[in-house]
Write a protein that holds these residues in place. Sequence first.
Motif, PDB file in Angstrom:
ATOM      1  N   TYR A 167       0.790  -1.232   0.000  1.00 54.27           N
ATOM      2  CA  TYR A 167       0.000   0.000   0.000  1.00 54.27           C
ATOM      3  C   TYR A 167       0.828   1.291   0.000  1.00 54.27           C
ATOM      4  O   TYR A 167       0.493   2.242  -0.730  1.00 54.27           O
ATOM      5  N   PRO A 168       1.903   1.410   0.785  1.00 52.13           N
ATOM      6  CA  PRO A 168       2.697   2.644   0.725  1.00 52.13           C
ATOM      7  C   PRO A 168       3.210   2.941  -0.696  1.00 52.13           C
ATOM      8  O   PRO A 168       3.244   4.106  -1.115  1.00 52.13           O
ATOM      9  N   PHE A 169       3.607   1.896  -1.430  1.00 49.88           N
ATOM     10  CA  PHE A 169       4.042   2.102  -2.822  1.00 49.88           C
ATOM     11  C   PHE A 169       2.881   2.623  -3.669  1.00 49.88           C
ATOM     12  O   PHE A 169       3.073   3.437  -4.583  1.00 49.88           O
ATOM     13  N   ASP A 170       1.674   2.151  -3.377  1.00 51.74           N
ATOM     14  CA  ASP A 170       0.516   2.581  -4.154  1.00 51.74           C
ATOM     15  C   ASP A 170       0.199   4.050  -3.903  1.00 51.74           C
ATOM     16  O   ASP A 170      -0.183   4.773  -4.827  1.00 51.74           O
ATOM     17  N   VAL A 171       0.359   4.500  -2.658  1.00 53.36           N
ATOM     18  CA  VAL A 171       0.137   5.913  -2.340  1.00 53.36           C
ATOM     19  C   VAL A 171       1.130   6.788  -3.107  1.00 53.36           C
ATOM     20  O   VAL A 171       0.758   7.801  -3.711  1.00 53.36           O
ATOM     21  N   VAL A 172       2.399   6.392  -3.096  1.00 53.70           N
ATOM     22  CA  VAL A 172       3.430   7.139  -3.825  1.00 53.70           C
ATOM     23  C   VAL A 172       3.129   7.125  -5.324  1.00 53.70           C
ATOM     24  O   VAL A 172       3.248   8.152  -6.004  1.00 53.70           O
TER      25      VAL A 172
ATOM     26  N   LEU B   9       1.005   7.314   4.306  1.00 51.46           N
ATOM     27  CA  LEU B   9       1.312   6.121   3.520  1.00 51.46           C
ATOM     28  C   LEU B   9       0.237   5.051   3.645  1.00 51.46           C
ATOM     29  O   LEU B   9       0.248   4.064   2.899  1.00 51.46           O
ATOM     30  N   TRP B  10      -0.677   5.237   4.594  1.00 53.46           N
ATOM     31  CA  TRP B  10      -1.752   4.254   4.796  1.00 53.46           C
ATOM     32  C   TRP B  10      -3.133   4.879   4.595  1.00 53.46           C
ATOM     33  O   TRP B  10      -4.137   4.236   4.864  1.00 53.46           O
ATOM     34  N   ARG B  11      -3.166   6.116   4.103  1.00 52.07           N
ATOM     35  CA  ARG B  11      -4.444   6.799   3.923  1.00 52.07           C
ATOM     36  C   ARG B  11      -5.278   6.079   2.852  1.00 52.07           C
ATOM     37  O   ARG B  11      -4.811   5.840   1.751  1.00 52.07           O
ATOM     38  N   GLY B  12      -6.502   5.768   3.213  1.00 48.16           N
ATOM     39  CA  GLY B  12      -7.383   5.082   2.268  1.00 48.16           C
ATOM     40  C   GLY B  12      -7.275   3.574   2.313  1.00 48.16           C
ATOM     41  O   GLY B  12      -7.913   2.882   1.513  1.00 48.16           O
ATOM     42  N   LEU B  13      -6.476   3.050   3.256  1.00 46.56           N
ATOM     43  CA  LEU B  13      -6.263   1.595   3.308  1.00 46.56           C
ATOM     44  C   LEU B  13      -7.569   0.845   3.580  1.00 46.56           C
ATOM     45  O   LEU B  13      -7.814  -0.214   3.001  1.00 46.56           O
TER      46      LEU B  13
END
Length: 303
Positions: free
Chosen positions: A224-229, A262-266
């Motif tokens: 997920y952190p990679f997806d946010v970036v 980095l976890w927003r929207g998880l």
Amino acid sequence: MDFWPEFLASSSGREFVAGGFGGIAGIISGYPLDTLRIRLQDTKNGSAFAIFRHMVFREGPTSLYRGMGAPLASVTFQNAMVFQTYAVLSRAFDTPVSPKDPASYKGVALGGTGTGALQSLLLSPVELIKIQLQLLKEGHMTESTKGPMKLAKKIWRKEGLRGIYRGLGVTVLRDGPSHGLYFWTYEYMREWLHPGCRKNGEESLNTMLVAGGLAGVTSWISCYPFDVVKTRLQAQTPSSLKYKGIVDCFKKSVKEEGYSVLWRGLGTAITRAFLVNGVIFSAYEVTLRLLFNNGSIQMKETL
């Protein structure tokens, strides 16, 4: 005229078609939640419910499906290629004793990782177009952004290949390892829920839904952190370039908004992941068995 009968007579052809059906089912079932995830990742404020309410009552319910044309147009081919590539690589990395035996868990993990990395080449431009359309607010749309093809042409004219493939590196980092975990979790969980099903293929639809859903949740949490970036990099336009690359985006986002960004929207992402991936694997498995059994299918009635 003889292409389709010959194509469907092959194992690769059936896996390709089944993967396509799985992809279509997944996109349709989970797209509104995907739009909410993208908007949560690109904003500093607001809850999923607040954004949902704003989109439905201010922009109209169809705003939840804005940009769906890009992934839907490509998802049949993309998902078909993913499942077909995975079927080939999972056996290539660890050849089973018998052709009828399922690939080992090692082969599944390595095959999934290779599949995820390869699919990024196709997926990255599609997601860039989708993200930019999902983030458009009502009233900000122009003639050049009304639809995926027009937006793609606009990006190509202004930035060329580099613009179309913005975010490719982080897409590979996201999809490679997470796909290895994705396929491994699915195969492990379906066997755990219904021992022997990997060989005899007689698990229930409930088993497919639960195993597929858990596979989706596990893989999304891992990447997920990679997806946010990735979302933040691909949301940029030439007039609003804020980040120079993956590391710069990570540093600036954390500095300005804390590690929680980095976890927003998880929560929205894993809800969607359980639903969508349960549907994808179920549609894939059912279609595959219908094709292999010439229209008949055998599944247990209970989990």
